[in-house]
Design a protein around this motif. Structure first.
Motif, PDB file in Angstrom:
ATOM      1  N   ARG A  97       1.962  -3.295 -15.231  1.00 56.82           N
ATOM      2  CA  ARG A  97       2.379  -2.340 -16.266  1.00 56.82           C
ATOM      3  C   ARG A  97       2.975  -1.100 -15.609  1.00 56.82           C
ATOM      4  O   ARG A  97       2.395  -0.532 -14.671  1.00 56.82           O
ATOM      5  CB  ARG A  97       1.190  -1.929 -17.122  1.00 56.82           C
ATOM      6  N   TYR A 120       6.823   5.499 -22.704  1.00 60.17           N
ATOM      7  CA  TYR A 120       7.458   4.184 -22.544  1.00 60.17           C
ATOM      8  C   TYR A 120       6.583   3.346 -21.629  1.00 60.17           C
ATOM      9  O   TYR A 120       5.986   3.852 -20.664  1.00 60.17           O
ATOM     10  CB  TYR A 120       8.853   4.320 -21.937  1.00 60.17           C
ATOM     11  N   SER A 121       6.500   2.059 -21.923  1.00 62.92           N
ATOM     12  CA  SER A 121       5.770   1.150 -21.033  1.00 62.92           C
ATOM     13  C   SER A 121       6.495  -0.186 -20.956  1.00 62.92           C
ATOM     14  O   SER A 121       7.096  -0.638 -21.938  1.00 62.92           O
ATOM     15  CB  SER A 121       4.332   0.936 -21.527  1.00 62.92           C
ATOM     16  N   TYR A 122       6.434  -0.762 -19.780  1.00 63.17           N
ATOM     17  CA  TYR A 122       6.943  -2.125 -19.581  1.00 63.17           C
ATOM     18  C   TYR A 122       5.799  -2.956 -19.028  1.00 63.17           C
ATOM     19  O   TYR A 122       5.123  -2.569 -18.063  1.00 63.17           O
ATOM     20  CB  TYR A 122       8.107  -2.145 -18.601  1.00 63.17           C
ATOM     21  N   ARG A 124       4.582  -6.916 -17.882  1.00 64.13           N
ATOM     22  CA  ARG A 124       4.879  -8.317 -17.569  1.00 64.13           C
ATOM     23  C   ARG A 124       3.561  -8.970 -17.177  1.00 64.13           C
ATOM     24  O   ARG A 124       2.860  -8.490 -16.271  1.00 64.13           O
ATOM     25  CB  ARG A 124       5.895  -8.447 -16.438  1.00 64.13           C
ATOM     26  N   TRP A 204       6.400 -10.647 -21.736  1.00 60.85           N
ATOM     27  CA  TRP A 204       6.905  -9.321 -21.386  1.00 60.85           C
ATOM     28  C   TRP A 204       6.977  -8.455 -22.635  1.00 60.85           C
ATOM     29  O   TRP A 204       6.983  -8.950 -23.766  1.00 60.85           O
ATOM     30  CB  TRP A 204       8.304  -9.418 -20.772  1.00 60.85           C
ATOM     31  N   SER A 205       7.028  -7.149 -22.429  1.00 56.78           N
ATOM     32  CA  SER A 205       7.200  -6.236 -23.560  1.00 56.78           C
ATOM     33  C   SER A 205       7.730  -4.895 -23.076  1.00 56.78           C
ATOM     34  O   SER A 205       7.408  -4.438 -21.976  1.00 56.78           O
ATOM     35  CB  SER A 205       5.871  -6.019 -24.301  1.00 56.78           C
ATOM     36  N   HIS A 206       8.593  -4.314 -23.886  1.00 52.39           N
ATOM     37  CA  HIS A 206       9.045  -2.928 -23.741  1.00 52.39           C
ATOM     38  C   HIS A 206       8.540  -2.174 -24.967  1.00 52.39           C
ATOM     39  O   HIS A 206       8.804  -2.582 -26.103  1.00 52.39           O
ATOM     40  CB  HIS A 206      10.575  -2.844 -23.690  1.00 52.39           C
ATOM     41  N   ASN A 207       7.835  -1.077 -24.742  1.00 55.82           N
ATOM     42  CA  ASN A 207       7.285  -0.302 -25.847  1.00 55.82           C
ATOM     43  C   ASN A 207       7.715   1.160 -25.730  1.00 55.82           C
ATOM     44  O   ASN A 207       7.493   1.798 -24.691  1.00 55.82           O
ATOM     45  CB  ASN A 207       5.757  -0.374 -25.853  1.00 55.82           C
ATOM     46  N   TYR A 235       9.508  -7.570 -27.383  1.00 53.14           N
ATOM     47  CA  TYR A 235       8.545  -8.397 -26.648  1.00 53.14           C
ATOM     48  C   TYR A 235       8.912  -9.866 -26.777  1.00 53.14           C
ATOM     49  O   TYR A 235       9.620 -10.271 -27.705  1.00 53.14           O
ATOM     50  CB  TYR A 235       7.124  -8.159 -27.158  1.00 53.14           C
TER      51      TYR A 235
END
Length: 465
Positions: A97, A120-122, A124, A204-207, A235
């Protein structure tokens, strides 16, 4: 920090000698001949828990932050990194993260303040380790598979048998096939071979999360505030269904499949409040009125390509020319959801002795029926601090006492979307198959719950000399 993790303990299971002995005893009790003539010669066998557990699962978490400001403006920004390996096969069990945050607050005038909170967070992650259940998985196989089965087959004669030579079994780095048990079947299979089926699969996700606000104070004691917040998420994931053979009950010998999905969701809310605070001698009054709006929506697409000319996810691609019948697509979208609210609150106390709070919320939801679009939720509480009265005796036993009573109506809009709309003509109850079809319910509204609390006592502080 940087550290390592390991399983706290293992289950105490049978070794090969003990397992063979018990199997022999059960066969004799059933009137059948024994299966293992010399259990002692089998030794300890395979410890499947040792085979799958990672006793050096690395974990690290780092953060760099910068903050500063003056009497008018302040700011805070940070960058974070977190990485954790799983205690079972890090190649299919890990989590990464990255985070970024920026907050600021600015008082540009004595009557005007604005600011923001942005993040913001990414992420995997690979979560290929299945839960321990009756449906099989690495953990359940590790505690149910017999210790007589080796991890891999090193005997060339056995490796050349039809079981291993005619089926798409997995092999280790040395080319040895992963062993298949002769004694335990059904869902339980070689857990190391099971792990191979999950290699490369990931999510995966982008928040993006944030809010901005502005607050003005046109006159002393009156504050007007507006705040807008949102969460935007993207996501999805990718997985590759390999051709494999774990056992007669667990195999895919026909076609591989490359699956990919991508989704997005947006939640936003907008709140506006006016707060007035005033002190009149021994009277303290605070009043708040406001409105709120919220919306939630999400959509997603997926595709599955079957029969790719590859053997792993690393070389899988949706650019390979395939027949249209081998390309399966899908999609979804959430039902529209909106919430509109009006609310007010009055808080009053006299010298801190006599307390009153009154609240009224009026919430309108898209999940409510057309005849009851809004629900009303009032509440009130009364309090008394007798220890502040002149008649309260000074003592070292009880120096704080509050008596409080309250009444309120609670509710929510946790109802299925469009439950108030009929899916077939109204007037009768229809049963189609096993489903009772909804009939129009325009009066549908949230279930409410009344709560009454009388003479609750709070805040005892007992002291002894």
């Amino acid at each position: 920090y940087y550290g390592t993790q390991a399983p706290a303990r293992k289950l105490s299971l049978l070794n090969s000698t003990q397992y063979a002995t018990l199997r022999n005893e059960s066969l004799v009790a059933d009137g059948k001949p024994i299966l293992f003539p010399d259990p002692q010669s089998l030794g300890t066998g395979t410890d499947w828990q040792n085979a799958i557990f990672n006793k050096d699962a690395r974990i690290q978490n780092h953060e760099l932050s910068i903050s500063g400001g003056n009497d008018k403006s302040t700011y805070y920004t940070s960058f974070g990194y977190f990485n954790q390996e799983g205690i079972i096969s890090p190649s299919i069990s890990n989590y990464k993260r990255y985070t970024l945050r920026f907050n600021s607050n600015h008082k540009v005038k004595s009557w005007l303040t604005f600011g923001n909170n942005l993040a913001y967070s990414y992420i995997r992650s690979q979560g290929g380790v299945t839960t321990n259940s009756e449906f099989g998985g690495q953990l359940s196989s590790a505690i149910n598979l017999d210790p007589l089965t080796p991890i891999v087959i090193t005997d060339p004669a056995i490796a050349a048998s039809n079981l291993y030579s005619l089926n798409p079994v997995y092999h280790d780095a040395n080319g040895h096939p992963y062993a298949i048990s002769n004694y335990v079947t059904q869902e339980m299979t070689n857990p190391l071979a099971q792990m191979k089926t999950q290699v490369g699969n990931f999510g995966w996700s982008h928040n993006f999360v944030g809010n901005v606000f502005a607050e003005i104070e046109p006159i002393k004691g009156l504050k007007l505030r507006s705040s807008i917040g949102a969460k935007l998420a993207f996501y999805g994931g990718e997985s590759f269904g390999q051709i494999y053979y774990l056992s007669a009950n667990n195999s895919n010998k026909i076609n591989n499949g490359f699956y990919r999905n991508s989704n997005n969701g947006l939640i936003w809310n907008w709140d506006n409040t006016a707060t007035y605070t005033r002190v009149f001698g021994k009277h303290n009054l605070s009043a708040l009125v406001g409105t709120g709006a919220q919306s939630n929506s999400s959509t997603g697409l997926s595709a599955n390509y079957i029969g790719l000319p590859v053997t792993s996810i690393n070389t899988a691609s949706m650019n390979f020319p395939l027949p249209d019948a081998n390309k399966i697509g899908g999609g979804w979208e959430s039902q529209p959801y909106f919430l509109n609210s009006y609310f007010g609150r009055i808080t009053y106390d006299y010298e801190g002795k006599y307390l009153f709070t009154g609240i009224l919320r009026v919430d309108g939801s898209s999940n409510f029926g057309s005849n009851n679009k809004y629900g009303k939720f009032p509440s009130a509480s009364f309090g008394w601090n007798p220890y502040m009265e002149n008649f309260w005796p000074k003592n070292d036993i009880v120096n704080t006492l509050k008596i409080r009573g309250s009444y309120g109506v609670n509710g929510n809009d946790n109802l299925p979307a469009f439950a108030y709309v009929s899916t077939i003509g109204g007037g009768r109850n229809y049963v189609l198959g096993n489903n009772l079809i909804n009939i129009t319910k325009p009066d549908l509204i949230t279930p409410t719950f009344n709560k009454l609390s009388i003479a609750s006592v709070e805040g005892f502080n007992i002291m002894k000399k």
